[in-house]
Design an enzyme around this catalytic site. Structure first.
Site, mmCIF file in Angstrom:
data_model
loop_
_atom_site.group_PDB
_atom_site.id
_atom_site.type_symbol
_atom_site.label_atom_id
_atom_site.label_comp_id
_atom_site.label_asym_id
_atom_site.label_seq_id
_atom_site.Cartn_x
_atom_site.Cartn_y
_atom_site.Cartn_z
ATOM 1 N N ASN A 174 8.137 -14.118 0.323
ATOM 2 C CA ASN A 174 8.472 -13.147 1.354
ATOM 3 C C ASN A 174 7.537 -13.425 2.525
ATOM 4 O O ASN A 174 6.375 -13.021 2.516
ATOM 5 C CB ASN A 174 8.288 -11.730 0.802
ATOM 6 N N ARG A 195 13.109 -14.519 0.793
ATOM 7 C CA ARG A 195 13.688 -13.307 1.365
ATOM 8 C C ARG A 195 13.938 -13.574 2.845
ATOM 9 O O ARG A 195 13.027 -13.969 3.570
ATOM 10 C CB ARG A 195 12.718 -12.145 1.210
ATOM 11 N N HIS A 198 17.381 -3.455 3.099
ATOM 12 C CA HIS A 198 16.969 -3.139 1.715
ATOM 13 C C HIS A 198 18.066 -3.497 0.712
ATOM 14 O O HIS A 198 18.108 -2.958 -0.399
ATOM 15 C CB HIS A 198 16.683 -1.626 1.527
ATOM 16 N N ARG A 236 9.098 5.773 11.418
ATOM 17 C CA ARG A 236 10.350 5.626 12.190
ATOM 18 C C ARG A 236 11.118 6.938 12.181
ATOM 19 O O ARG A 236 11.158 7.639 11.173
ATOM 20 C CB ARG A 236 11.238 4.536 11.566
ATOM 21 N N GLU A 285 12.454 -6.406 -5.885
ATOM 22 C CA GLU A 285 13.256 -7.276 -5.028
ATOM 23 C C GLU A 285 12.999 -8.751 -5.340
ATOM 24 O O GLU A 285 13.903 -9.575 -5.292
ATOM 25 C CB GLU A 285 12.949 -6.981 -3.555
#
Ligand code: AMP
Length: 351
Positions: A7, A64, A153, A214, A337
């Site tokens: 990643n 990723r 996601h 956010r 993940e």
């Protein structure tokens, strides 16, 4: 088969090394401060070299990649044309794709001949129907500038939805699942028969739920209003929405839900409000997705908050399914993940 999952971010590379198909984690770690002032790790190539010094015999690499736009609907083996297409996606994901690409290019040099697979955060959501992904803007903004909902996601939502089916001992194509990924970034997904049919994040990861920093959904007219009122330029406005809003902005304390829980319990009004807004927005989306799928068999919580904060889960689910004849199962499933990327890499390479 030993699979290295990478990643690659703008200044870091996180990695996990798996033995597949045993799903066994052999080792993992993180290289930080890439390209930063005073750091010895001048670029991703140097960073990856350090990682490869710690492990041996890599058979394949899974990467990723955040944005696959409409080009990538599933994982792909990396070749020159894939690299070119990932580059083309950089214009709509300028913060993420260039860093992901840097990891791929470093592997190309250091692991020549080793197969690489790109797994896209957006790919799982490519099954969302057009009436759910097109915004109410002039249609040319979609055809000319690729402006639409993409969702993110995806690897996490797909992983926990499959794990839920496994736990419930039911085929995924017989289930309606709502997956809530609640970490610093938060999104929710309606998974009908194993396919994403709607998700809360949009063209960028800013849309939808209230997150750590956010804002999630706001009236779009607020953007120009605030810019005028506070005399902000585009960069400052972007910062406000992405880095100074959400739990942090509402509470004025922190983006860390653990801290907010403690403060709320000791009577801090804004910490309580931030927590309540967070839970309320999630409940609203769950209600919408039950309607979208005409039902729900299972609600899954994952991510730092979803996995660890029972009081938040309780707040979200209190009386939520009272009107159901048979209440959906509520599961907490730790996301993984990297394992999902390793599984997809193995599957693609084994053919
Ligand atoms: P993530 O982005 O998935 O790492 O999640 C980060 C969020 O999870 C923060 O708001 C943390 O406060 C919250 N959290 C709650 N409990 C934990 C925990 N035990 N470990 C990590 N994060 C946690």
């Amino acid at each position: 088969m030993k699979i290295l999952v990478i990643n690659s971010g703008s200044s870091s590379i996180k990695y996990k090394f798996f033995d597949m198909p045993r799903n066994k984690l052999l080792t993992c770690g993180k290289i930080e401060h890439i390209g930063e002032e005073g750091s010895d790790i001048i670029n991703h190539y140097t960073g990856l070299k350090l990682i490869l010094g710690k492990i041996d015999s890599v058979d394949a690499v899974g990467h990723r990649v955040v944005h696959g736009a409409e080009t990538f609907k599933k994982p792909v083996i990396v070749d020159d044309s894939v690299i070119k297409k990932i580059k083309q996606c950089c214009s709509i994901a300028p913060l993420h794709n260039p860093a992901n690409l840097a990891g791929i290019l470093a592997c190309n040099k250091l692991l020549a001949g080793v197969k690489q697979v790109a797994v896209f955060d957006t790919a799982f959501h490519q099954t969302i129907p057009d009436y759910a992904y097109i915004y109410g803007l002039p249609y040319e903004f979609y055809t000319k500038f690729n402006i639409r909902k993409y969702g993110f996601h995806g690897t996490s939502h797909e992983y926990v939805a499959h794990e839920a089916a496994h736990i419930l001992k039911k085929p995924i194509d017989k289930l309606k699942v709502i997956t809530c990924h609640l970490g610093n970034g938060c999104s929710i997904c309606a998974v009908d028969k194993g396919k994403s049919v709607d998700t809360s994040m949009g063209f960028t990861p800013l849309e939808g739920l209230v997150m750590g920093t956010r804002c999630g959904d706001v009236d779009p007219a607020l953007i120009t209003h605030i810019m005028r009122k506070k005399r902000l330029d585009m960069h400052e406005m972007d910062n406000l929405l992405n880095k100074a809003s959400g739990l942090k902005g509402i509470s004025g304390i922190s983006n860390d839900m653990r801290i907010l829980e403690t403060k709320a319990n000791s009577g801090d009004m804004r910490a309580r409000l931030a927590r309540d807004i967070f839970a309320y927005r999630i409940r609203k989306y769950i209600g919408a997705y039950i309607t979208v799928m005409s039902g729900c068999d299972c609600l899954v919580f994952t991510g730092g908050i979803g996995e660890n904060q029972a009081t938040i889960r309780k707040k979200i689910t209190k009386n939520l399914f009272n009107h159901f004849r048979k209440s959906p199962k509520i599961l907490v499933i730790p996301t993984n993940e990297e394992l999902m990327i390793a599984k997809q890499t193995f599957k693609l390479i084994k053919g």
